[in-house]
Each structure stands twice: as C-alpha cells, then as structure tokens.
Design a protein around this motif. Structure first.
Motif, PDB file in Angstrom:
ATOM      1  N   TYR B 241       0.846  -1.217   0.000  1.00  0.00           N
ATOM      2  CA  TYR B 241       0.000   0.000   0.000  1.00  0.00           C
ATOM      3  C   TYR B 241       0.871   1.253   0.000  1.00  0.00           C
ATOM      4  O   TYR B 241       1.831   1.365   0.736  1.00  0.00           O
ATOM      5  CB  TYR B 241      -0.905   0.000   1.223  1.00  0.00           C
ATOM      6  N   LYS B 255     -12.721   8.112  -8.413  1.00  0.00           N
ATOM      7  CA  LYS B 255     -12.043   6.859  -8.723  1.00  0.00           C
ATOM      8  C   LYS B 255     -12.044   6.683 -10.246  1.00  0.00           C
ATOM      9  O   LYS B 255     -13.075   6.897 -10.891  1.00  0.00           O
ATOM     10  CB  LYS B 255     -12.845   5.729  -8.067  1.00  0.00           C
ATOM     11  N   GLY B 256     -10.888   6.319 -10.809  1.00  0.00           N
ATOM     12  CA  GLY B 256     -10.805   6.131 -12.258  1.00  0.00           C
ATOM     13  C   GLY B 256     -10.408   7.381 -13.022  1.00  0.00           C
ATOM     14  O   GLY B 256     -10.113   7.321 -14.212  1.00  0.00           O
ATOM     15  N   SER B 268      -1.372   8.970 -14.395  1.00  0.00           N
ATOM     16  CA  SER B 268      -1.875   7.681 -13.918  1.00  0.00           C
ATOM     17  C   SER B 268      -3.386   7.798 -13.731  1.00  0.00           C
ATOM     18  O   SER B 268      -3.996   8.787 -14.168  1.00  0.00           O
ATOM     19  CB  SER B 268      -1.199   7.306 -12.594  1.00  0.00           C
ATOM     20  N   LYS B 269      -3.967   6.782 -13.106  1.00  0.00           N
ATOM     21  CA  LYS B 269      -5.400   6.821 -12.801  1.00  0.00           C
ATOM     22  C   LYS B 269      -5.594   6.621 -11.316  1.00  0.00           C
ATOM     23  O   LYS B 269      -4.823   5.909 -10.670  1.00  0.00           O
ATOM     24  CB  LYS B 269      -6.123   5.687 -13.534  1.00  0.00           C
ATOM     25  N   LYS B 271      -6.771   4.854  -8.315  1.00  0.00           N
ATOM     26  CA  LYS B 271      -7.168   3.471  -8.071  1.00  0.00           C
ATOM     27  C   LYS B 271      -8.181   3.410  -6.914  1.00  0.00           C
ATOM     28  O   LYS B 271      -9.179   2.701  -6.988  1.00  0.00           O
ATOM     29  CB  LYS B 271      -5.919   2.675  -7.688  1.00  0.00           C
ATOM     30  N   SER B 272      -7.916   4.173  -5.857  1.00  0.00           N
ATOM     31  CA  SER B 272      -8.873   4.185  -4.743  1.00  0.00           C
ATOM     32  C   SER B 272      -8.759   5.488  -3.962  1.00  0.00           C
ATOM     33  O   SER B 272      -7.733   6.166  -4.001  1.00  0.00           O
ATOM     34  CB  SER B 272      -8.620   2.999  -3.804  1.00  0.00           C
ATOM     35  N   GLU B 279     -13.629   2.659   1.361  1.00  0.00           N
ATOM     36  CA  GLU B 279     -13.355   3.300   0.073  1.00  0.00           C
ATOM     37  C   GLU B 279     -14.475   4.251  -0.318  1.00  0.00           C
ATOM     38  O   GLU B 279     -15.632   4.039   0.029  1.00  0.00           O
ATOM     39  CB  GLU B 279     -13.212   2.217  -1.010  1.00  0.00           C
ATOM     40  N   THR B 292      -4.788   6.352  -3.722  1.00  0.00           N
ATOM     41  CA  THR B 292      -3.788   5.463  -4.326  1.00  0.00           C
ATOM     42  C   THR B 292      -3.934   5.537  -5.841  1.00  0.00           C
ATOM     43  O   THR B 292      -5.016   5.815  -6.356  1.00  0.00           O
ATOM     44  CB  THR B 292      -3.950   3.997  -3.874  1.00  0.00           C
ATOM     45  N   LEU B 293      -2.819   5.311  -6.540  1.00  0.00           N
ATOM     46  CA  LEU B 293      -2.823   5.393  -8.006  1.00  0.00           C
ATOM     47  C   LEU B 293      -2.541   4.013  -8.608  1.00  0.00           C
ATOM     48  O   LEU B 293      -1.970   3.144  -7.954  1.00  0.00           O
ATOM     49  CB  LEU B 293      -1.768   6.393  -8.480  1.00  0.00           C
ATOM     50  N   GLU B 294      -2.942   3.832  -9.883  1.00  0.00           N
ATOM     51  CA  GLU B 294      -2.734   2.556 -10.583  1.00  0.00           C
ATOM     52  C   GLU B 294      -1.246   2.261 -10.779  1.00  0.00           C
ATOM     53  O   GLU B 294      -0.830   1.112 -10.780  1.00  0.00           O
ATOM     54  CB  GLU B 294      -3.413   2.586 -11.964  1.00  0.00           C
ATOM     55  N   ASP B 295      -0.444   3.318 -10.992  1.00  0.00           N
ATOM     56  CA  ASP B 295       0.965   3.102 -11.324  1.00  0.00           C
ATOM     57  C   ASP B 295       1.876   3.517 -10.172  1.00  0.00           C
ATOM     58  O   ASP B 295       1.539   4.392  -9.393  1.00  0.00           O
ATOM     59  CB  ASP B 295       1.337   3.915 -12.568  1.00  0.00           C
TER      60      ASP B 295
END
Lengths: 301, 417
Positions: B241, B255-256, B268-269, B271-272, B279, B292-295
């Motif tokens: 995390y 989100k997204g 990036s995107k 993530k949460s 969440e 948090t990010l996807e990357d």
C-alpha cells in the motif's frame, strides 16, 4: 443545494486530520499529550483516521501527577495496547523526589502547576519538537488566542502577544533546536461538538464521564471525589451521590456534577442544556482571572 | 442540531468604538451561548468598573494586557451554534497597527461583518476594512450600521451610509454586499427583529448568517490535491500500500480519473480513495483522504495531484499581492522560504511594483519599502516551480506565506495575482 459540502462535524474532522498530517510532515519527533480525558482521546481517534491504514506514527505521552483516577490509568494502558503505539510517561512524583519541584502547601494544594516542570522535562529528555494537545479555543479566554501551531521558546514559554500569524491553512512549524511547538488539531471544536462527535463515532471513553454512584464531598461549589489524597475539613462530610465528571484532571481538583446521564445520548443532551462552562468545576481555574493565561505562559498544556 | 448543518466562519472588523465587542457579546448572549459562570464573571467586572448593567463587550476580553488597556491585541476565536448552523468568529482588532491580524482573520472567513457608526458614517477605517475584505476575497460582506438608537432609528442616516459605502466600494471586488441597521447595545436587528425600524424590510443579522448560501464559496471545478505525506503501512493486508494523504483543496476527484502528478508530469489513474470508514467513489473539497494510483510513481510531500485535463500553472515567477506582517522590514533581494500548500521552496522578492496607501487606497509607485502592515504588489522568483492558480479563483492554491530563515518568523502573506 449542491451535494458537495460537508456538515460541520465532517469539516471539523477533516481540519483536524489535516493539522495532524502537517505535524507529522513538519516535525521530527512529535507526541500526542494523552491525559485520558475526552479531548486527548478524541485527538488520538482523529490521529488513527489521519494515518490509516498505517498506525499512528508517534508515541502518546502522559504527564502523570500521581493523583489519578484509577480508571484513567486503566483506560490509558488499554488504548496503548489496542493502537500498538509507544507510551512515554513523565512523572510528577519523580520530579518531586528529584527535588525539581516542591509540593504546594495549604488547603487547596494541588499538583496541577507542578506538571509544567515535569512536562517540559519530558519534552527535553525525549527531544520532542511538537506536543499535540487536545486544547480547544472555547475552553477559556487565553486559549481563544491559540494558534493551531503554537511556538514555545527554549524555556518552553508561550508569548501570546508575539505569536506567528497563521493564515489560510499554511502552518509554519520552523524552529531552532531546543524550541518546540504545541499543536492543537481540535482548536475549533466546542464541548458540544466533541460530545456530538464522540456519540456519532461511538468512541470509547472512561466510565468517569458516565453517571455512577460515587463518594464525594462538597467543596468550592462542586462535588470532589473521595480518594486517598483527600483531606477533610472539619465541616465537610463524605456523601454518596450519582455523579459524573465533565472534564478529567487531577482527582484532587476535578469536581463532578450530579447527573443521571449514563449513556452518550444522555450526556450530549445534558451538555446541550448546560448553563455552566466545563472548566467551572476545575478549582485550578478559579484562582484568578488570568489563572490559565499565567500557567500557559510558563508552558502549561 | 441537524446532521447536514454547515459551518460558517466570519470575521468582524470595526474601529475602536464602533461597538464590535458589544455586537459579538450580543450575538452570543441572545443566542444563549454565554454560560452562567462567564456571565457572572462579566457582571462582577462590570460592577467593579462602575458600568450600568452588564457590559457585553467584556465577554471578548482575553489576555491580561487587553483587559488592562481595554483593547483587543490579537485575533481571538469565538464559537456559537444555533439550530441551523455552527459559527466561528474571528474577532480581530480594528486599530491600524493591527492590519496583520485583520488579514489573518479574513484569510479563512466565508463572511465579513464591517461595522459602521451611524453617527459618523463611512470613515477611513471602514474603507481599510472593506479593502482588506476584498483583497482577501471574502465571499460575503455584511455592513452593519450600528448605534441606530443614537440617530433616532433614522432611515435617512442608514441610506446615507449605504450611499457613501457604495461610492467607494464600486472599485473593489466584493461579490455579495448586504446592509443591516442595528443597535448592538440594545439588540435591534441582531438576533431579534427591531421594533424601532419598520422601514427596514430585510432580515436581522443572525438570520442572514444562518441562511446565507456558502456551499459555492469553495472552488468546486478545478480538482487540486496537494500531497501532505505518503502512507506506507507495511503491515499485513497492506504490504504494498502506498497512499497519498492530503486534503482536497478544490474541486472533485473520482475513482478512475486520469490524473497528472505535478511537477513531474507523470500520469496515472486514481485506483482508490480511502479513509478509515472505507473506500469512496469521490472526494471533494475540503475532505481529508488518502489516494492510491494505478501506477508506481515517485510522489512526495509538496507534489500536487490534479486532473489531467485541468492543470494549474507551474511557475517560478509570481506576481503577488503581499501583506507584510513583521516588525522587521523586508531586506532587498533577501532570500525567504516560501510556503505554498504543502510545498516549500526558496524565494526572492525581485521587485516591488507598487505599494497601496492604506488610507487613500491609492497606488504609490515610488515608495518601495515593505514594512509592517504594508500591502504591495510584488514580483517573486522561486528556486523551483510552484503549482499555482490565481487567488481569485482558488484561495488555497493561490496563497503563499514567506518565512525569514534567520528568525523562522512568518513575515508576509501573499495572494497570487
């Protein structure tokens, strides 16, 4: 109305979390001053939120006067275990034994003022650069002037007339070695806000806040609990009453009120109808008009 | 109190004898926010000083020096709650030498109450307070024309003040101005509607504060997320995390969402969006969350996460309206630490473009010294780019402070033009 707004409790919560994260980011070695009272419990709860899913990244520090409610100490030890954080204890008894301070004499002697030395010693010994407290601006007129980030010089003293201006939400925690800060994340909360939030979040608090049958004596317009430290005056007698405490301090000076409030709902209802400030039952604040200001200047909480 | 009750922060400004303390005392007293022991203390002091009845102004006295001198030195915060809202009052001193405190109180306010003595009308101090309210972009201004009891509750006196006020305020940028005739001393139109001014059709002060629309005071368009700290729990269930902790400064993040991290420019995107409660699908200002990010991107304190299609300007050269807050005057070409959201860099004041004469509100192009309480337009150069918006569009990403490295004192506050 737009759905993108926070209610007042959520806004206060978000502000406090922001302050706690700023403390963590701007200081090397912060601690939460933990007395076992509702305000320091609230700050600890907010710190849990601020750093989730990580655990609270700093220790709790308790200034132990030796004149405690036994329930408070039990509660403190339980919360330390639950959170898995370090506990630092500064002991007033040790300060007395080492000759750093002398017990007050006379009828209303307390260890309240002695805490200042113990607190400042603990801050120095543990190299603490920021002590996070549960002080609120609505409590008392000197506290109404506190900043979120409040500077203390290398003698631990507060200079209320020369405070750093605090604009927007930009906090300046810069300091020289030996100086420290006090941070007050719940500055903007009132007693009522605290109770409404504790009720909403169902936060555990010591049983002392709930009404119970207790042995007490009537002194300085409030009910002082019986304890091993209590010395009765000639005209005084111990009676049993249904009592709860609005604030928790030294057992020798914290007065209770007669009450039937034994649930958080009933406490919140009772507080909303109160016509006396919570510190009205603290004999340490009754000594003079500027009692709190004088203690704060010297380094009090 | 209802669950959807909002918090309104307001500041009060007035000259020394405009009755500001009395007004605050009256608001607290009539809304039943003064406790009996506090009232008792005030009654005792009133008697000692030989006042008739209870002097409500004494309620706002704080420090010992203030009580002795009968003036306010520093910003004091007061609280009261009604069934409709919670209120925070930043009670600021009115004297000219305390401009810095007024600026401090104004910086977080949704509304400003400016007091005018009905007998004297608009004076220099009124102009100065209004100027600061407009400079700090306080969204709502309420001009309370006080001491109406001393002008026989005259509608003409009230209208005259409005006329005077509008004459000079037309040059300023205040979006929402209202006028209310009151007597703080006797309570007319403070909490309760006055029986002495039938000609006034508007609401009393408290009702105005309770119903004023404040949801759009925060910018809800430009998503800005300054990173305060990085959360790395490294415990079971959260081994990898990496959460970016911060408070949404403005706008909404979902989100997204495609996001860009500034100043690095990596994309990036989301993530949460996490809090202890769980969440969330979205976070809006002023929520404190962890993102948090996807990357895996290198992000640290001082960086800003924004939506990729709506970015602030990254700049090392800023034009700033600067209010000097310290006794020590600015040193020419000296270096300061500049603090902007969670970012911190070194900066230099390169040029003073002009200084406001705080009394006439005219621009002085020749006097370039920056001393205590001076308000000037300056050019600042920073060592690394800051991600800024103009203060007019965004109070959080458009504001800065300067810190003197030699003393660690906060010496100036600035609004990015």
């Amino acid at each position: 109305m737009s759905k993108y707004y926070l209610n007042y409790l959520d806004e206060l919560e978000s502000e406090a979390i922001f302050v706690l994260r700023e403390v963590w980011a701007q200081f090397e070695n912060p601690v939460i001053l933990f007395s076992g009272g509702k305000d320091s419990i609230l700050v600890t709860h907010l710190a849990k939120k601020a750093f989730y899913p990580a655990k609270i990244p700093f220790p709790l520090m308790h200034v132990d006067t030796g004149h405690n409610f036994p329930e408070t100490i039990q509660f403190r030890d339980d919360i330390i275990k639950e959170l898995g954080v370090q506990l630092i204890v500064g002991s007033v008894q040790e300060s007395i034994d080492e000759g750093r301070v002398a017990e007050e004499r006379g009828k209303n002697a307390t260890r309240n003022a002695l805490q200042i030395t113990t607190l400042l010693d603990a801050i120095e010994t543990n190299k603490i650069d920021c002590a996070i407290g549960g002080g609120r601006r609505d409590e008392e007129k000197a506290r109404a002037k506190e900043r979120f980030f409040s500077h203390r010089d290398d003698f631990g003293q507060w200079d209320p007339k020369n405070q750093r201006p605090e604009l927007w939400n930009i906090f300046n925690g810069k300091h020289f070695e030996g100086e420290h800060f006090r941070a007050f994340p719940i500055s903007n909360w009132t007693e009522m806000d605290v109770w409404n939030y504790i009720k909403r979040e169902n936060i555990a608090i010591p049983s002392l806040y709930f009404a119970h049958e207790r042995e007490v004596v009537w002194r300085q317009d409030s009910w002082i609990p019986n304890s091993e430290f209590l010395v009765l005056e000639d005209h005084e007698e111990i009676v049993t009453k249904k009592i709860r405490f609005r604030t928790l301090g030294d057992i020798t000076i914290t007065g209770g009120i007669e009450s039937d409030a034994d649930t958080l709902e009933k406490i919140a209802d009772e507080v909303s109808g109160m016509r006396q400030t919570e510190r009205g039952n603290r004999s340490d604040d009754k000594r003079s008009e500027s009692a709190m200001e004088d203690r704060k200047r010297q380094g009090y909480f | 109190m209802l669950d959807n009750n909002q918090l309104l922060r307001f500041t009060t400004a007035g000259s020394v004898d405009d009755g500001k303390s009395t007004l605050i005392g009256r608001l607290l007293y009539d809304s039943k926010s003064i406790f009996e022991d506090q009232l008792q203390a005030i009654e005792n002091t009133s008697k000692k000083k030989g006042h008739n009845g209870v002097d409500l102004a004494l309620f706002t006295d704080g420090l010992r020096d203030e009580r002795e001198q009968g003036i306010t030195i520093d910003v004091a915060y007061r609280y009261f709650t009604t069934p409709k809202r919670k209120f925070i009052i930043a009670d600021t001193p009115g004297h000219i030498q305390y401009t810095r405190n007024m600026v401090t109180g104004a910086s977080t306010a949704n509304a400003a109450i400016i007091l005018v003595d009905a007998r004297h009308g608009v004076i220099e101090q009124t102009r100065r307070h209004s100027f600061i309210a407009s400079l700090l972009q306080i969204p709502h201004v309420i001009v309370c024309i006080n001491k109406m009891d001393l002008v026989d509750y005259s509608e003409e006196a009230y209208n005259k003040v409005i006329e005077q006020f509008e004459e000079f305020s037309s040059k300023m940028l205040v979006k929402d101005v209202r006028f209310i005739p009151i007597s703080a001393l006797l309570g007319d139109n403070v909490v309760n509607r006055s029986k002495n001014m039938d000609w006034y059709q508007g609401a009393p002060l408290l009702h105005t504060l309770e119903t004023m629309h404040i949801s759009s005071d925060i910018n809800k368009v430009d998503a800005r997320f300054p990173v305060q700290t990085v959360l790395r729990p490294q415990r079971d269930g959260f081994i990898d995390y990496r959460g970016y902790a911060g408070r949404v400064a403005s706008g909404v993040l979902r989100k997204g969402d495609e996001v860009t991290v500034m100043p690095s420019g990596f994309t990036s995107k989301i993530k949460s969006i996490d809090t202890l409660e769980g969440e969330h699908d979205e976070a809006f200002a002023p929520m404190s969350v962890a993102i948090t990010l996807e990357d895996d991107i290198d992000i640290s304190r001082g960086d800003m996460i924004v939506r990729s299609n709506n970015k602030p300007e990254a700049s090392q050269d800023l034009e700033v309206m600067l209010c000097w807050l310290h006794n020590d005057a600015a040193k020419p070409r000296a270096k300061y630490t500049i603090k902007h959201t969670s970012n911190e860099q070194k900066a230099m004041i390169k040029e003073v473009i002009y200084k406001y004469d705080i009394n006439t509100l005219e621009r002085n192009m020749h006097d370039k010294d920056l001393g205590m309480n001076d308000i000037s337009k300056v050019k600042i150069r920073t060592t690394k780019p800051l991600m800024v918006d103009s203060y007019r569009e965004n109070r959080t990403t458009g504001s800065i402070i300067l810190v003197d490295d030699a003393t660690n004192e906060t010496v100036a506050a600035g609004m990015i033009v």
